[in-house]
Design an enzyme around this catalytic site. Structure first.
Site, mmCIF file in Angstrom:
data_model
loop_
_atom_site.group_PDB
_atom_site.id
_atom_site.type_symbol
_atom_site.label_atom_id
_atom_site.label_comp_id
_atom_site.label_asym_id
_atom_site.label_seq_id
_atom_site.Cartn_x
_atom_site.Cartn_y
_atom_site.Cartn_z
ATOM 1 N NE ARG A 101 -59.328 -19.727 42.086
ATOM 2 C CZ ARG A 101 -58.976 -19.065 43.194
ATOM 3 N NH1 ARG A 101 -57.793 -18.468 43.268
ATOM 4 N NH2 ARG A 101 -59.786 -19.001 44.224
ATOM 5 C CD GLN A 131 -63.982 -16.624 50.239
ATOM 6 O OE1 GLN A 131 -62.955 -17.117 49.786
ATOM 7 N NE2 GLN A 131 -64.121 -16.351 51.520
ATOM 8 C CG ASP A 223 -62.860 -9.382 46.481
ATOM 9 O OD1 ASP A 223 -61.683 -9.600 46.845
ATOM 10 O OD2 ASP A 223 -63.370 -9.941 45.490
ATOM 11 C CB CYS A 263 -62.860 -13.522 49.701
ATOM 12 S SG CYS A 263 -62.265 -12.330 48.483
ATOM 13 N NE ARG A 291 -62.943 -21.254 49.839
ATOM 14 C CZ ARG A 291 -62.129 -20.810 48.876
ATOM 15 N NH1 ARG A 291 -61.599 -19.612 48.962
ATOM 16 N NH2 ARG A 291 -61.898 -21.540 47.798
HETATM 17 N N1 NVA Z 1 -62.503 -11.062 43.277
HETATM 18 C C1 NVA Z 1 -61.218 -11.706 43.520
HETATM 19 C C2 NVA Z 1 -61.368 -12.834 44.488
HETATM 20 C C3 NVA Z 1 -60.101 -13.549 44.830
HETATM 21 C C4 NVA Z 1 -60.306 -14.730 45.738
HETATM 22 C C5 NVA Z 1 -60.656 -12.186 42.204
HETATM 23 O O1 NVA Z 1 -61.402 -12.731 41.399
HETATM 24 O O2 NVA Z 1 -59.455 -12.001 41.986
HETATM 25 N N1 CP Z 2 -60.222 -16.488 48.723
HETATM 26 C C1 CP Z 2 -59.597 -17.231 47.821
HETATM 27 O O1 CP Z 2 -60.199 -17.902 46.978
HETATM 28 O O2 CP Z 2 -58.224 -17.218 47.905
HETATM 29 P P1 CP Z 2 -57.205 -17.806 46.826
HETATM 30 O O3 CP Z 2 -57.337 -16.961 45.586
HETATM 31 O O4 CP Z 2 -55.843 -17.668 47.468
HETATM 32 O O5 CP Z 2 -57.542 -19.233 46.553
#
Ligand code: NVA
Ligand code: CP
Length: 309
Positions: A101, A131, A223, A263, A291
């Site tokens: 990530r 997701q 979102d 999400c 997930r």
């Molecule tokens: N668009 C959000 C999704 C979090 C799972 C972000 O990138 O923070």
């Molecule tokens: N939806 C999602 O990816 O959640 P987290 O940021 O908590 O992993």
């Protein structure tokens, strides 16, 4: 199956459906898959915080008979302490897969190019493919034929929106995206989705009108307005996005049985009201559960020696 899972754009329609089908099987009979990744170890690299991603990848590996190692943002300091390529070339000597990530999408791409082991994209600034796979599994379970559905996405044209577009293109879903001006999805992703959707019957509409977007929709998705890394824009965005809140009035313009999707994490009172996210139409925790199942399918398809599962 591909070596890596970086973007839904890279999947064939067969592979897209293969992931959903295997996820469904794993969800129905998890015991059958208990030794699928026995002895395998997944390294999990995080540049950003997480609840769902961290827990579902770790639990998923444990349930498949493997293990996972959590590497916090401060542990490896990707790109500052060491280049992504060097990180990949170390990790491949010790573990069987990498989940990452990151902020820049290019970091996940670089990890995948450098490593001989599979790399899974667990969210970048550009995409969130795991997701979207969980979301389409949820839609399929709740509504059936994905090619018959109208999905409305209301809010920021962000990573989650981009991956939903690419998934809808594979599935043949009718997608309408409503964003404020200047917050539309990226042109490059629109083009990829249009190209991918040629064969599936996919249609994409972009609008600035949330009410028009949700009309007759089978599901309404939103979102956060400021994603991770955009916290400094939070106040400015709150003003711009206010007309895009998913509330009872907006949901009333979708089909009466329309699902509400998010999400998570959600900011109640901003992009969605508590009334909507806590309503019987809300499937946000089903999405979160899924997930686990889709990622177990993805990990199995990528990391199992016997490639056919
Ligand atoms: N668009 C959000 C999704 C979090 C799972 C972000 O990138 O923070
Ligand atoms: N939806 C999602 O990816 O959640 P987290 O940021 O908590 O992993």
């Amino acid at each position: 199956m591909l070596k890596d899972f970086i973007t839904i754009h890279d999947l064939t329609t067969y592979e897209f459906n293969e992931i959903l089908d295997l996820a469904q099987k794993i969800k129905e009979k998890p015991d059958k898959f208990r030794t699928y990744l026995q002895g395998k170890i997944l390294a999990m690299i995080f540049q950003k915080p997480s609840l769902r991603t961290r827990v579902t990848f770790e639990v998923g590996m444990l349930q498949l008979g493997g293990e996972a190692i959590y590497l916090a943002p401060t542990d490896i300091q990707l790109g500052t302490r060491e280049t992504p390529t060097d990180v990949a070339k170390n990790l491949e000597r010790w573990v069987d897969g990498i989940m990452a990530r990151t902020f820049a999408h290019s970091i996940v791409v670089e990890l995948a190019e450098a490593a001989r082991i599979p790399v899974v994209n667990a969210l970048t600034d550009l995409l969130h493919p795991c997701q979207a796979m969980a979301d389409f599994l949820t839609l399929k379970e709740k509504k059936g034929d994905l090619a018959q559905l109208k999905l409305a996405y209301v809010g920021d044209g962000n990573n989650v929106c981009h991956s939903l577009m690419l998934a809808a293109a594979k599935a043949g879903t009718h997608l309408v995206v409503a964003t404020p001006e200047g917050y539309e999805p990226q042109e490059a992703i629109i083009n990829q989705a249009q190209a991918d959707g040629q064969a599936s019957g996919f249609t994409l509409e972009l609008t600035h009108d949330p009410a028009a977007a949700v009309k007759e929709a089978d599901a309404v998705y939103t979102d956060v307005w400021a994603s991770m890394g955009q916290e400094h824009e939070k106040e400015q965005r709150a003003k711009i996005f206010a007309p895009y809140q998913v509330n009872k009035e907006l949901m009333a313009q979708a089909k009466p049985e329309a699902l509400f999707m998010h999400c998570l994490p959600a900011h109640r009172g901003e992009e969605v009201t508590s009334e909507v996210i806590d309503s019987p139409q809300s499937v946000v925790f089903d999405q979160a559960e899924n997930r686990l199942h889709v990622q177990k399918a993805i990990l199995s398809l990528l990391m199992r020696q016997e490639k056919s599962v």
